[in-house]
Design a protein around this motif. Structure first.
Motif, PDB file in Angstrom:
ATOM      1  N   ALA A 288      44.239  44.465  51.516  1.00  0.00           N
ATOM      2  CA  ALA A 288      43.374  45.404  50.795  1.00  0.00           C
ATOM      3  C   ALA A 288      44.160  46.539  50.143  1.00  0.00           C
ATOM      4  N   GLU A 289      45.084  47.144  50.880  1.00  0.00           N
ATOM      5  CA  GLU A 289      45.863  48.253  50.315  1.00  0.00           C
ATOM      6  C   GLU A 289      46.727  47.796  49.147  1.00  0.00           C
ATOM      7  N   ALA A 290      47.370  46.646  49.285  1.00  0.00           N
ATOM      8  CA  ALA A 290      48.208  46.118  48.214  1.00  0.00           C
ATOM      9  C   ALA A 290      47.356  45.745  47.001  1.00  0.00           C
ATOM     10  N   PHE A 291      46.161  45.224  47.244  1.00  0.00           N
ATOM     11  CA  PHE A 291      45.259  44.898  46.146  1.00  0.00           C
ATOM     12  C   PHE A 291      44.866  46.167  45.394  1.00  0.00           C
ATOM     13  N   ARG A 292      44.489  47.200  46.132  1.00  0.00           N
ATOM     14  CA  ARG A 292      44.111  48.466  45.491  1.00  0.00           C
ATOM     15  C   ARG A 292      45.264  49.051  44.698  1.00  0.00           C
ATOM     16  N   ALA A 293      46.483  48.864  45.168  1.00  0.00           N
ATOM     17  CA  ALA A 293      47.656  49.373  44.443  1.00  0.00           C
ATOM     18  C   ALA A 293      47.822  48.680  43.091  1.00  0.00           C
ATOM     19  N   GLN A 294      47.316  47.457  42.953  1.00  0.00           N
ATOM     20  CA  GLN A 294      47.389  46.725  41.690  1.00  0.00           C
ATOM     21  C   GLN A 294      46.369  47.215  40.661  1.00  0.00           C
ATOM     22  N   LEU A 295      45.385  47.983  41.085  1.00  0.00           N
ATOM     23  CA  LEU A 295      44.261  48.340  40.228  1.00  0.00           C
ATOM     24  C   LEU A 295      44.462  49.570  39.352  1.00  0.00           C
ATOM     25  N   GLY A 296      45.524  50.301  39.553  1.00  0.00           N
ATOM     26  CA  GLY A 296      45.692  51.586  38.882  1.00  0.00           C
ATOM     27  C   GLY A 296      45.626  51.569  37.377  1.00  0.00           C
TER      28      GLY A 296
ATOM     29  N   ARG B  95      33.641  50.598  46.864  1.00  0.00           N
ATOM     30  CA  ARG B  95      33.908  51.972  46.425  1.00  0.00           C
ATOM     31  C   ARG B  95      35.404  52.289  46.424  1.00  0.00           C
ATOM     32  N   ALA B  96      36.137  51.876  47.452  1.00  0.00           N
ATOM     33  CA  ALA B  96      37.574  52.181  47.516  1.00  0.00           C
ATOM     34  C   ALA B  96      38.322  51.540  46.358  1.00  0.00           C
ATOM     35  N   GLU B  97      37.922  50.332  45.986  1.00  0.00           N
ATOM     36  CA  GLU B  97      38.572  49.651  44.861  1.00  0.00           C
ATOM     37  C   GLU B  97      38.206  50.327  43.540  1.00  0.00           C
ATOM     38  N   LEU B  98      36.956  50.713  43.386  1.00  0.00           N
ATOM     39  CA  LEU B  98      36.549  51.441  42.172  1.00  0.00           C
ATOM     40  C   LEU B  98      37.318  52.750  42.038  1.00  0.00           C
ATOM     41  N   ASP B  99      37.476  53.451  43.145  1.00  0.00           N
ATOM     42  CA  ASP B  99      38.210  54.718  43.119  1.00  0.00           C
ATOM     43  C   ASP B  99      39.679  54.516  42.760  1.00  0.00           C
ATOM     44  N   ALA B 100      40.230  53.358  43.089  1.00  0.00           N
ATOM     45  CA  ALA B 100      41.637  53.061  42.823  1.00  0.00           C
ATOM     46  C   ALA B 100      41.868  52.558  41.400  1.00  0.00           C
ATOM     47  N   ALA B 101      40.787  52.408  40.629  1.00  0.00           N
ATOM     48  CA  ALA B 101      40.884  51.785  39.306  1.00  0.00           C
ATOM     49  C   ALA B 101      40.286  52.681  38.214  1.00  0.00           C
ATOM     50  N   PRO B 102      40.939  53.770  37.882  1.00  0.00           N
ATOM     51  CA  PRO B 102      40.351  54.702  36.915  1.00  0.00           C
ATOM     52  C   PRO B 102      40.181  54.143  35.505  1.00  0.00           C
ATOM     53  N   ALA B 103      40.947  53.135  35.131  1.00  0.00           N
ATOM     54  CA  ALA B 103      40.848  52.562  33.784  1.00  0.00           C
ATOM     55  C   ALA B 103      39.919  51.349  33.729  1.00  0.00           C
ATOM     56  N   LEU B 104      39.366  50.953  34.849  1.00  0.00           N
ATOM     57  CA  LEU B 104      38.569  49.727  34.947  1.00  0.00           C
ATOM     58  C   LEU B 104      37.301  49.814  34.101  1.00  0.00           C
ATOM     59  N   ARG B 105      37.054  48.726  33.347  1.00  0.00           N
ATOM     60  CA  ARG B 105      35.855  48.638  32.515  1.00  0.00           C
ATOM     61  C   ARG B 105      35.002  47.414  32.846  1.00  0.00           C
ATOM     62  N   VAL B 106      35.634  46.358  33.402  1.00  0.00           N
ATOM     63  CA  VAL B 106      34.918  45.106  33.668  1.00  0.00           C
ATOM     64  C   VAL B 106      35.315  44.567  35.030  1.00  0.00           C
ATOM     65  N   VAL B 107      34.305  44.164  35.812  1.00  0.00           N
ATOM     66  CA  VAL B 107      34.526  43.444  37.065  1.00  0.00           C
ATOM     67  C   VAL B 107      33.736  42.145  36.949  1.00  0.00           C
ATOM     68  N   ALA B 108      34.415  41.015  37.079  1.00  0.00           N
ATOM     69  CA  ALA B 108      33.746  39.715  36.990  1.00  0.00           C
ATOM     70  C   ALA B 108      34.042  38.917  38.251  1.00  0.00           C
ATOM     71  N   ARG B 109      33.013  38.273  38.756  1.00  0.00           N
ATOM     72  CA  ARG B 109      33.185  37.425  39.934  1.00  0.00           C
ATOM     73  C   ARG B 109      32.978  35.979  39.506  1.00  0.00           C
ATOM     74  N   ILE B 110      33.969  35.137  39.822  1.00  0.00           N
ATOM     75  CA  ILE B 110      33.877  33.726  39.449  1.00  0.00           C
ATOM     76  C   ILE B 110      33.075  32.972  40.493  1.00  0.00           C
ATOM     77  N   GLY B 111      32.505  31.871  40.111  1.00  0.00           N
ATOM     78  CA  GLY B 111      31.755  31.049  41.033  1.00  0.00           C
ATOM     79  C   GLY B 111      30.266  31.104  40.740  1.00  0.00           C
ATOM     80  N   VAL B 112      29.530  30.399  41.561  1.00  0.00           N
ATOM     81  CA  VAL B 112      28.080  30.352  41.416  1.00  0.00           C
ATOM     82  C   VAL B 112      27.442  30.596  42.769  1.00  0.00           C
ATOM     83  N   GLY B 113      26.193  30.940  42.753  1.00  0.00           N
ATOM     84  CA  GLY B 113      25.473  31.158  44.002  1.00  0.00           C
ATOM     85  C   GLY B 113      25.209  32.619  44.246  1.00  0.00           C
ATOM     86  N   PHE B 114      24.646  32.896  45.389  1.00  0.00           N
ATOM     87  CA  PHE B 114      24.278  34.257  45.713  1.00  0.00           C
ATOM     88  C   PHE B 114      24.814  34.706  47.062  1.00  0.00           C
TER      89      PHE B 114
END
Length: 79
Positions: free
Chosen positions: A36-44, A58-77
């Motif tokens: 998780a920490e290493a992933f968040r470090a990639q988001l800057g 929330r922690a990932e959103l906070d680590a990604a100030p330039a983020l505009r799009v989040v997409a999840r691959i796959g199907v289902g709920f």
């Protein structure tokens, strides 16, 4: 500057080929077993992230100030 898109290494070949065919994007991959920490470090500096089962909150959103799009691959709920 080309937008940086963070994508999982496990992205299906068809999806990977499609993403790589877009010269206006800069792709950066991450392994499924990235902590998780290493992933968040990639988001800057990324503008978009493509996710499989990687938790994203929330922690990932906070680590990604330039983020505009989040997409999840796959199907289902259930993810």
């Amino acid at each position: 500057m080309r937008p940086i898109v963070l994508v999982p290494e496990a992205l299906a070949p068809a999806g990977s080929s499609l993403a790589q065919s877009r010269p206006e994007l800069q792709l950066r991959t991450f392994p499924a077993n990235l902590g998780a920490e290493a992933f968040r470090a990639q988001l800057g500096d990324v503008q978009a992230v493509v996710l499989g089962l990687t938790p994203f909150g929330r922690a990932e959103l906070d680590a990604a100030p330039a983020l505009r799009v989040v997409a999840r691959i796959g199907v289902g709920f259930d993810t």
